[in-house]
Design an enzyme around this catalytic site. Structure first.
Site, PDB file in Angstrom:
ATOM      1  N   ASP A 156      -9.883   3.529  -3.874  1.00 53.70           N
ATOM      2  CA  ASP A 156     -10.648   2.375  -3.372  1.00 53.70           C
ATOM      3  C   ASP A 156     -12.052   2.295  -3.968  1.00 53.70           C
ATOM      4  O   ASP A 156     -12.759   3.304  -4.071  1.00 53.70           O
ATOM      5  CB  ASP A 156     -10.776   2.446  -1.852  1.00 53.70           C
ATOM      6  CG  ASP A 156      -9.431   2.218  -1.178  1.00 53.70           C
ATOM      7  OD1 ASP A 156      -8.412   2.101  -1.886  1.00 53.70           O
ATOM      8  OD2 ASP A 156      -9.409   2.168   0.064  1.00 53.70           O
ATOM      9  N   ASP A 195       0.827  -1.212   0.000  1.00 49.51           N
ATOM     10  CA  ASP A 195       0.000   0.000   0.000  1.00 49.51           C
ATOM     11  C   ASP A 195       0.864   1.267   0.000  1.00 49.51           C
ATOM     12  O   ASP A 195       2.100   1.202  -0.004  1.00 49.51           O
ATOM     13  CB  ASP A 195      -0.938  -0.062   1.214  1.00 49.51           C
ATOM     14  CG  ASP A 195      -2.293   0.571   0.952  1.00 49.51           C
ATOM     15  OD1 ASP A 195      -2.418   1.333  -0.011  1.00 49.51           O
ATOM     16  OD2 ASP A 195      -3.228   0.303   1.735  1.00 49.51           O
TER      17      ASP A 195
HETATM   18  C1  GLA Z   1      -5.907   1.526   1.216  1.00 48.27           C
HETATM   19  C2  GLA Z   1      -6.032   0.506   0.103  1.00 48.27           C
HETATM   20  C3  GLA Z   1      -7.184  -0.431   0.418  1.00 48.27           C
HETATM   21  C4  GLA Z   1      -6.954  -1.123   1.749  1.00 48.27           C
HETATM   22  C5  GLA Z   1      -6.783  -0.085   2.834  1.00 48.27           C
HETATM   23  C6  GLA Z   1      -6.346  -0.696   4.157  1.00 48.27           C
HETATM   24  O1  GLA Z   1      -6.989   2.396   1.237  1.00 48.27           O
HETATM   25  O2  GLA Z   1      -6.205   1.141  -1.135  1.00 48.27           O
HETATM   26  O3  GLA Z   1      -7.332  -1.396  -0.614  1.00 48.27           O
HETATM   27  O4  GLA Z   1      -5.817  -1.934   1.655  1.00 48.27           O
HETATM   28  O5  GLA Z   1      -5.796   0.890   2.472  1.00 48.27           O
HETATM   29  O6  GLA Z   1      -6.160   0.251   5.149  1.00 48.27           O
END
Ligand code: GLA
Length: 404
Positions: free
Chosen positions: A224, A169
């Site tokens: 996301d 990430d």
């Molecule tokens: C980010 C990523 C998500 C998830 C969250 C976890 O937003 O893009 O897919 O992994 O972190 O905290």
């Protein structure tokens, strides 16, 4: 009949399918396919990865019992037989501090047996275990340390536990460009000697499609996803821009599946799954498969749609036509076949036409069609296009085959 005529007819029978196939391939190759890119050397991801990830449904509420039960459900539901293989932990598996030697460790309240024992269990079910870390000083939940500056140590830890996949990430990165940060973990993973699928999650910030094909096996192209129609289709559009950069070993990733989480209709989930399949996106289930509804399981289990995603050619299908709120997506498949997806984004049912011209098939070429959601070969052959009724927010998906 004259012998010469018989020979000619026989020759046509033998060679015509080859010619059809070559025609399909060359026109599509020209219009839809671009150069192959240099790949990551770990040999993984020849087809897009398939499996499950904890984040979309459980966020930080994960523990070892849930993960074991999910592995069991993956097998008992029949999903593993279709190729869903990875069981991936997302954020919040680790303790908020490292041990006295600076190693990451599992949160003992949630994973008292540790990650190695969990990996052993997942492997005993014939599956693979994925883990999560971050190219920054803290993960996005702010509940566990990131791996920036500790890449070699953390990669060695993951390998020693038997981890098979790393999602990496982008939070807490002090503004340093992804290009500078992500390749270090690639090198660290290679150094472990264990093949670990490397999934970059920098949300498309630095256009990873343009530089990450020899860094990771997949890269997120979007922020996301949320469990609603608008979020889902907007991720498809963003991901579509980078179609020509995907290929075996290196895939565009529009984020994990929401199918089964309840925020979209069954029709919409079918469209979601079909779009991800034709775009050669990773198929990572994001719902609770221990208690999944039958109709949702039916969507994820459509082996013909999965077959499009896992096709050996590995060419990402793309949107080839938009008309009002209707769309045609298409992409070449192995054996000279073509996958076609009609999507209706409007509020009313509509009849959509996919022209050969748009999907890269030579004019007047006769093809047969198979409907992948109705599991049926259509009775007719088609010469210049195929038309079908598509309900609001629904889709129709076909595989076209030359000859017939
Ligand atoms: C980010 C990523 C998500 C998830 C969250 C976890 O937003 O893009 O897919 O992994 O972190 O905290």
């Amino acid at each position: 009949m004259k012998p010469a005529l018989i020979v000619l007819l026989l020759a046509m029978l033998v060679f015509a399918p080859l010619v059809w196939s070559a025609e399909l391939n060359s026109t599509l190759t020209a219009s839809l396919r671009k150069r192959r890119h240099k790949k990551v050397g770990n040999g993984l991801g020849g087809t897009p990865p398939m499996g499950w990830n904890s984040w979309n449904h459980f966020a930080c509420g994960i523990n070892e019992q849930l993960i074991r039960q999910t592995a069991d459900a993956m097998v008992s539901s029949g999903l593993s037989r279709l190729g869903y293989r990875y069981i991936n932990l997302d954020d919040c598996w680790a303790d908020s501090s490292r041990d006295w030697q600076g190693n990451l460790r599992a949160k003992s309240s949630a994973f008292p047996s540790g990650i190695k024992a969990l990996a052993d269990y997942v492997h005993s079910r014939g599956l693979k275990l994925g883990i999560y870390s971050d190219a920054g000083y803290q993960t996005c939940s702010k509940q566990q340390p990131g791996s920036l500056g500790r890449e070699y140590q953390d990669a060695a830890t993951f390998a020693s536990w038997g981890v098979d996949y790393l999602k990496y990430d982008n939070c807490g990165n002090n503004g340093v460009s992804p290009r500078t940060r992500y390749h270090v973990m690639h090198d660290a993973l290679v150094k472990t000697g264990r093949p670990i699928f490397y999934s970059l999650c920098e949300w498309g910030q630095d256009n990873p499609a343009t530089w990450a094909s020899n860094v990771g096996n997949s890269w997120r192209t979007t922020g996301d996803i949320a469990d609603n129609w608008n979020s889902m289709v907007s991720r498809a559009d963003l991901n579509n821009q980078w179609a020509s950069y995907a290929g075996p070993g290196h895939w565009n990733d529009p984020d994990m599946l929401e199918v089964g989480n309840g925020g979209m209709s069954v029709e919409e989930y079918r469209t979601h799954f079909s779009l991800w399949a034709i775009m050669k996106a990773p198929l990572l289930i994001g719902c609770d498969i221990r208690s999944i509804r039958k109709d949702y399981l039916g969507i994820l289990s459509n082996w013909e749609v999965v077959g499009v995603n896992q096709d050996s050619l590995g060419i990402q299908g793309r949107k080839v036509r938009t008309q009002g709120s209707t769309e045609v997506w298409a992409g070449p498949l192995s054996g000279g076949r073509v996958a076609v997806l009609m999507v209706n984004r409007g509020y009313m049912g509509w009849s959509i036409n996919a022209n050969w011209q748009d999907i890269g098939i030579k004019q007047n070429l006769r093809v047969t069609a198979r409907d992948l959601w109705q599991h049926q070969n259509l009775r007719y052959t088609y010469t210049n296009g195929i038309r079908a009724y598509v309900p609001s927010h629904g889709c129709r998906m076909f595989v076209l085959k030359p000859g017939g």
